[in-house]
Design an enzyme around this catalytic site. Sequence first.
Site, short mmCIF file in Angstrom:
data_model
loop_
_atom_site.label_atom_id
_atom_site.label_comp_id
_atom_site.label_asym_id
_atom_site.label_seq_id
_atom_site.Cartn_x
_atom_site.Cartn_y
_atom_site.Cartn_z
N HIS A 198 4.23 1.43 -8.01
CA HIS A 198 3.17 0.41 -7.97
C HIS A 198 2.28 0.53 -9.22
O HIS A 198 1.88 -0.47 -9.81
CB HIS A 198 2.28 0.60 -6.74
CG HIS A 198 2.99 0.51 -5.42
ND1 HIS A 198 3.14 1.59 -4.58
CD2 HIS A 198 3.58 -0.54 -4.80
CE1 HIS A 198 3.78 1.20 -3.48
NE2 HIS A 198 4.07 -0.07 -3.59
N HIS B 23 2.23 4.44 -5.10
CA HIS B 23 2.86 5.54 -5.85
C HIS B 23 3.05 5.06 -7.30
O HIS B 23 2.61 3.95 -7.65
CB HIS B 23 4.18 5.94 -5.20
CG HIS B 23 5.10 4.78 -4.94
ND1 HIS B 23 5.69 4.05 -5.95
CD2 HIS B 23 5.49 4.17 -3.78
CE1 HIS B 23 6.43 3.09 -5.43
NE2 HIS B 23 6.32 3.13 -4.12
N GLN C 177 7.68 -9.67 7.82
CA GLN C 177 8.89 -9.27 7.11
C GLN C 177 9.59 -8.07 7.74
O GLN C 177 10.60 -7.59 7.24
CB GLN C 177 8.60 -9.02 5.63
CG GLN C 177 7.83 -7.76 5.32
CD GLN C 177 7.49 -7.67 3.84
OE1 GLN C 177 6.71 -8.44 3.33
NE2 GLN C 177 8.11 -6.71 3.15
N GLY D 241 0.80 -1.22 0.00
CA GLY D 241 0.00 0.00 0.00
C GLY D 241 0.83 1.27 0.00
O GLY D 241 2.02 1.25 -0.29
P1 AMP Z 1 5.93 -2.53 -1.66
O1 AMP Z 1 4.55 -1.97 -1.54
O2 AMP Z 1 7.01 -1.56 -1.31
O3 AMP Z 1 6.08 -3.87 -0.97
O4 AMP Z 1 6.14 -2.83 -3.20
C1 AMP Z 1 5.25 -3.62 -3.93
C2 AMP Z 1 5.84 -3.90 -5.28
O5 AMP Z 1 6.08 -2.65 -5.96
C3 AMP Z 1 7.20 -4.62 -5.20
O6 AMP Z 1 7.27 -5.59 -6.24
C4 AMP Z 1 8.18 -3.50 -5.42
O7 AMP Z 1 9.40 -3.92 -5.97
C5 AMP Z 1 7.43 -2.61 -6.40
N1 AMP Z 1 7.94 -1.23 -6.36
C6 AMP Z 1 8.09 -0.44 -5.28
N2 AMP Z 1 8.65 0.74 -5.63
C7 AMP Z 1 8.87 0.68 -6.96
C8 AMP Z 1 9.44 1.57 -7.92
N3 AMP Z 1 9.91 2.78 -7.59
N4 AMP Z 1 9.51 1.17 -9.21
C9 AMP Z 1 9.05 -0.06 -9.57
N5 AMP Z 1 8.50 -0.94 -8.73
C10 AMP Z 1 8.42 -0.59 -7.43
#
Ligand code: AMP
Length: 270
Positions: A33, A30, A57, A27
């Site tokens: 995502h 941005h 985690q 969540g």
């Molecule tokens: P998170 O919500 O941080 O667990 O991220 C969810 C997914 O979004 C994961 O697969 C991350 O690698 C991906 N993600 C987060 N930030 C970015 C970004 N700046 N560019 C591309 N993918 C992202």
Amino acid sequence: MIIFKSINTLNKEVNFKANIGFVPTMGSLHKGHISLIKTSKKACKKTLVSIFINPSQFNKHHDYKKYPKNLKKDIKILKKLKVDYLFTPSAREIYKNKKSSKIKLKKKDKIMCALYRPGHFEGVLAVINQFLQRFKPKHIFFGEKDYQQLLLIKKFVKNKFKITIHACPTVRSKDKMALSSRNELLTNADIKKSSYVASLLFNFKRKMKNDISFKKNRINIIDKINTLKKIKIEYLEIRNKINLSKNYNQKNFKIFIAYYNNKVRLIDNY
Ligand code: AMP
């Protein structure tokens, strides 16, 4: 958009025999995502997004507690993107059937984030395992922003689940900083410093691409970054981008950083 909290209802209402794309997130959505979601929407008939701040985690409780939460805003974003399904389970829903077999990392994988955040990837793999055991999307989408995570998940999923993993490039701000939900915890001054760190490392990469012997400047770069106020590097490593070994050359290296900016832990790779 249909919102689910239980896996039973998810399995009843969603036809997983169809071409379903799954984008797991924590969540505070941005543009990073959003790029994963758009890629899924292009490749798949229906897209399922999950928002679950996975307690297992986080190796530090206060980090879990302060992780940004914006569910209302996230739902607005997802509706605007015309996402088909959102899954927002409780921790109980995910871990109630937890099997006793704990996921363990191999010794050779205990490097970088796995070394500095003990238990972190075990928690990531545990939640992915719970998801994929209990519902069966055909495609799953991850960002290269979390590159070490991506490689570990690829290895973990390979012979265990019938699913295609899609790796999506890191989305950055105009001044090169990788977008992250944690950036919400930063001030404008902190963001400026992180953009500076990103530009230093892009430069470092460019110079190493021209002449690999430039790698000897890693220590100078570490010193330069550490002199910034309230910035502390956890690791800055150059590794082979295929297997993360230290055996790399001009063509296959990647630079990885984890650092604290005003007590907020950030990671990136170049
Ligand atoms: P998170 O919500 O941080 O667990 O991220 C969810 C997914 O979004 C994961 O697969 C991350 O690698 C991906 N993600 C987060 N930030 C970015 C970004 N700046 N560019 C591309 N993918 C992202």
